[in-house]
Design a protein around this motif. Structure first.
Motif, PDB file in Angstrom:
ATOM      1  N   SER A  47     -12.691   4.890  -2.104  1.00 38.12           N
ATOM      2  CA  SER A  47     -11.441   4.177  -1.909  1.00 38.12           C
ATOM      3  C   SER A  47     -10.444   4.563  -2.994  1.00 38.12           C
ATOM      4  O   SER A  47     -10.751   5.359  -3.886  1.00 38.12           O
ATOM      5  CB  SER A  47     -11.710   2.654  -1.923  1.00 38.12           C
ATOM      6  OG  SER A  47     -10.590   1.929  -1.474  1.00 38.12           O
ATOM      7  N   MET A  48      -9.229   4.012  -2.897  1.00 39.40           N
ATOM      8  CA  MET A  48      -8.178   4.287  -3.887  1.00 39.40           C
ATOM      9  C   MET A  48      -7.339   3.029  -4.066  1.00 39.40           C
ATOM     10  O   MET A  48      -7.040   2.317  -3.105  1.00 39.40           O
ATOM     11  CB  MET A  48      -7.292   5.453  -3.428  1.00 39.40           C
ATOM     12  CG  MET A  48      -8.012   6.774  -3.273  1.00 39.40           C
ATOM     13  SD  MET A  48      -6.914   8.105  -2.677  1.00 39.40           S
ATOM     14  CE  MET A  48      -5.963   8.416  -4.182  1.00 39.40           C
ATOM     15  N   VAL A  80      -3.844   2.181  -1.981  1.00 44.02           N
ATOM     16  CA  VAL A  80      -3.631   3.271  -1.029  1.00 44.02           C
ATOM     17  C   VAL A  80      -4.047   2.811   0.362  1.00 44.02           C
ATOM     18  O   VAL A  80      -5.127   2.228   0.540  1.00 44.02           O
ATOM     19  CB  VAL A  80      -4.405   4.534  -1.448  1.00 44.02           C
ATOM     20  CG1 VAL A  80      -4.393   5.578  -0.330  1.00 44.02           C
ATOM     21  CG2 VAL A  80      -3.786   5.110  -2.716  1.00 44.02           C
ATOM     22  N   ARG A  81      -3.193   3.080   1.349  1.00 41.26           N
ATOM     23  CA  ARG A  81      -3.432   2.609   2.711  1.00 41.26           C
ATOM     24  C   ARG A  81      -4.679   3.233   3.320  1.00 41.26           C
ATOM     25  O   ARG A  81      -5.141   4.298   2.898  1.00 41.26           O
ATOM     26  CB  ARG A  81      -2.225   2.868   3.608  1.00 41.26           C
ATOM     27  CG  ARG A  81      -1.866   4.319   3.829  1.00 41.26           C
ATOM     28  CD  ARG A  81      -0.757   4.464   4.873  1.00 41.26           C
ATOM     29  NE  ARG A  81       0.333   3.544   4.653  1.00 41.26           N
ATOM     30  CZ  ARG A  81       1.365   3.776   3.833  1.00 41.26           C
ATOM     31  NH1 ARG A  81       1.407   4.916   3.143  1.00 41.26           N
ATOM     32  NH2 ARG A  81       2.323   2.890   3.694  1.00 41.26           N
ATOM     33  N   ASN A  95       1.016   5.885   0.266  1.00 41.91           N
ATOM     34  CA  ASN A  95       0.383   7.137   0.661  1.00 41.91           C
ATOM     35  C   ASN A  95      -0.584   7.575  -0.434  1.00 41.91           C
ATOM     36  O   ASN A  95      -0.390   7.264  -1.615  1.00 41.91           O
ATOM     37  CB  ASN A  95       1.429   8.224   0.880  1.00 41.91           C
ATOM     38  CG  ASN A  95       2.404   7.885   1.995  1.00 41.91           C
ATOM     39  OD1 ASN A  95       2.051   7.193   2.955  1.00 41.91           O
ATOM     40  ND2 ASN A  95       3.635   8.369   1.875  1.00 41.91           N
ATOM     41  N   SER A  96      -1.587   8.336  -0.060  1.00 46.15           N
ATOM     42  CA  SER A  96      -2.589   8.755  -1.048  1.00 46.15           C
ATOM     43  C   SER A  96      -2.003   9.636  -2.142  1.00 46.15           C
ATOM     44  O   SER A  96      -2.528   9.678  -3.255  1.00 46.15           O
ATOM     45  CB  SER A  96      -3.734   9.487  -0.348  1.00 46.15           C
ATOM     46  OG  SER A  96      -3.253  10.616   0.364  1.00 46.15           O
ATOM     47  N   ASP A  97      -0.901  10.330  -1.835  1.00 44.70           N
ATOM     48  CA  ASP A  97      -0.252  11.151  -2.862  1.00 44.70           C
ATOM     49  C   ASP A  97       0.841  10.390  -3.599  1.00 44.70           C
ATOM     50  O   ASP A  97       1.562  10.967  -4.426  1.00 44.70           O
ATOM     51  CB  ASP A  97       0.317  12.432  -2.247  1.00 44.70           C
ATOM     52  CG  ASP A  97       1.400  12.157  -1.202  1.00 44.70           C
ATOM     53  OD1 ASP A  97       1.694  10.965  -0.936  1.00 44.70           O
ATOM     54  OD2 ASP A  97       1.948  13.135  -0.650  1.00 44.70           O
ATOM     55  N   ALA A 146      -8.901   6.777  -7.789  1.00 47.82           N
ATOM     56  CA  ALA A 146     -10.053   6.861  -6.895  1.00 47.82           C
ATOM     57  C   ALA A 146     -11.166   5.957  -7.425  1.00 47.82           C
ATOM     58  O   ALA A 146     -11.506   5.996  -8.610  1.00 47.82           O
ATOM     59  CB  ALA A 146     -10.549   8.295  -6.793  1.00 47.82           C
ATOM     60  N   THR A 166      -7.705   2.196   3.159  1.00 51.56           N
ATOM     61  CA  THR A 166      -8.884   2.139   2.298  1.00 51.56           C
ATOM     62  C   THR A 166      -9.355   0.689   2.197  1.00 51.56           C
ATOM     63  O   THR A 166      -8.651  -0.237   2.610  1.00 51.56           O
ATOM     64  CB  THR A 166      -8.580   2.655   0.876  1.00 51.56           C
ATOM     65  OG1 THR A 166      -7.671   1.746   0.223  1.00 51.56           O
ATOM     66  CG2 THR A 166      -7.971   4.050   0.902  1.00 51.56           C
ATOM     67  N   GLY A 177      -3.276   4.445  -7.248  1.00 45.77           N
ATOM     68  CA  GLY A 177      -3.761   5.744  -6.800  1.00 45.77           C
ATOM     69  C   GLY A 177      -5.098   6.170  -7.351  1.00 45.77           C
ATOM     70  O   GLY A 177      -5.627   7.217  -6.960  1.00 45.77           O
ATOM     71  N   GLU A 186       0.838  -1.190   0.000  1.00 46.53           N
ATOM     72  CA  GLU A 186       0.000   0.000   0.000  1.00 46.53           C
ATOM     73  C   GLU A 186       0.877   1.246   0.000  1.00 46.53           C
ATOM     74  O   GLU A 186       2.062   1.196   0.349  1.00 46.53           O
ATOM     75  CB  GLU A 186      -0.925   0.001   1.225  1.00 46.53           C
ATOM     76  CG  GLU A 186      -0.197  -0.175   2.542  1.00 46.53           C
ATOM     77  CD  GLU A 186      -1.131  -0.400   3.710  1.00 46.53           C
ATOM     78  OE1 GLU A 186      -2.350  -0.544   3.496  1.00 46.53           O
ATOM     79  OE2 GLU A 186      -0.648  -0.418   4.852  1.00 46.53           O
TER      80      GLU A 186
END
Length: 214
Positions: A89-90, A93-94, A55-57, A80, A96, A78, A53
């Motif tokens: 969710s993504m 990505v952690r 980071n979202s960025d 969405a 989620t 990444g 997983e």
């Protein structure tokens, strides 16, 4: 060592499923892994889960021109999405739905969950320190996929002088293969030759239950 049995890999609506891959080989792992975990807990073994997983960025996924980032673009890292449970969710990505462990194998109190941002569970994680603190030397591997995250972690375990045992019927592969080539079998062969050992879950369960009874 339960490697990456998470929604992105083994559930409908996850990364592999959205990419059009047949996830049935990973789904078929759930029942035998569940039986193994039940026996392992009765025997008092430490259960370690890993989740791949980011980071979202995607700041921990490498630079735009890194191999890791490039190879995951086709998998929509990444992206969405709306998860099957209706949550936002993504992909990969952690924190989620996508990176949660599949419900049938959900971690229990006392289990360890390792968040990793590369294929190997030893890369930039506390896994080695956790195992050495507990004086562990033998690691039993299950999960997916055989030739990528399982093999990467097994190799790193061998380099750190652990003794890896990979369960043949509790690991699986999604990479397309023809009759002459199988990434799953190739990985098992390499492990048997130089990196560790392989076994069947039934034999391990029998041994664990005997130990628990003793």
């Amino acid at each position: 060592m339960v490697i990456d049995m998470q929604n992105d890999f083994g559930s409908r609506g996850g990364m592999f499923d959205l990419a059009g891959l047949d996830i049935s080989p990973i789904q078929c792992l759930v029942p035998p892994i569940a039986l193994l975990l039940e026996a392992a807990r009765k025997a008092g073994l430490l259960i370690v889960y890993t989740r791949q997983e980011h980071n979202s960025d995607l700041s921990d996924a490498g630079n735009d021109d890194s191999a890791h980032r490039i190879k995951h673009r086709s998998m929509n890292i990444g992206r969405a999405v709306t998860a099957p449970d209706g949550s936002e969710s993504m992909v990969l990505v952690r924190d989620t739905w996508n990176t949660a462990i599949v419900p049938e194998l959900a971690p229990q109190p006392g289990d360890v969950v390792i968040s990793k941002h590369r294929y190997s569970a030893f890369f930039e994680t506390p896994l080695d320190a956790i195992l050495r603190t507990r004086r562990m030397n033998t690691l039993i591997f299950v999960g997916a996929t055989t030739s990528i995250c399982v093999e990467s972690t097994v190799r790193d375990a061998t380099f750190r002088d652990y003794r890896p045992v990979v369960l043949r019927d509790c690991t699986a592969e999604l990479i397309a293969a023809d009759a002459a080539r199988s990434n799953h079998e190739a990985t098992l062969l390499a492990i048997e030759l130089l990196f560790g050992w392989t076994a069947e879950s039934g034999d391990v369960i029998q041994s664990l239950l005997a130990e628990a009874a003793g």
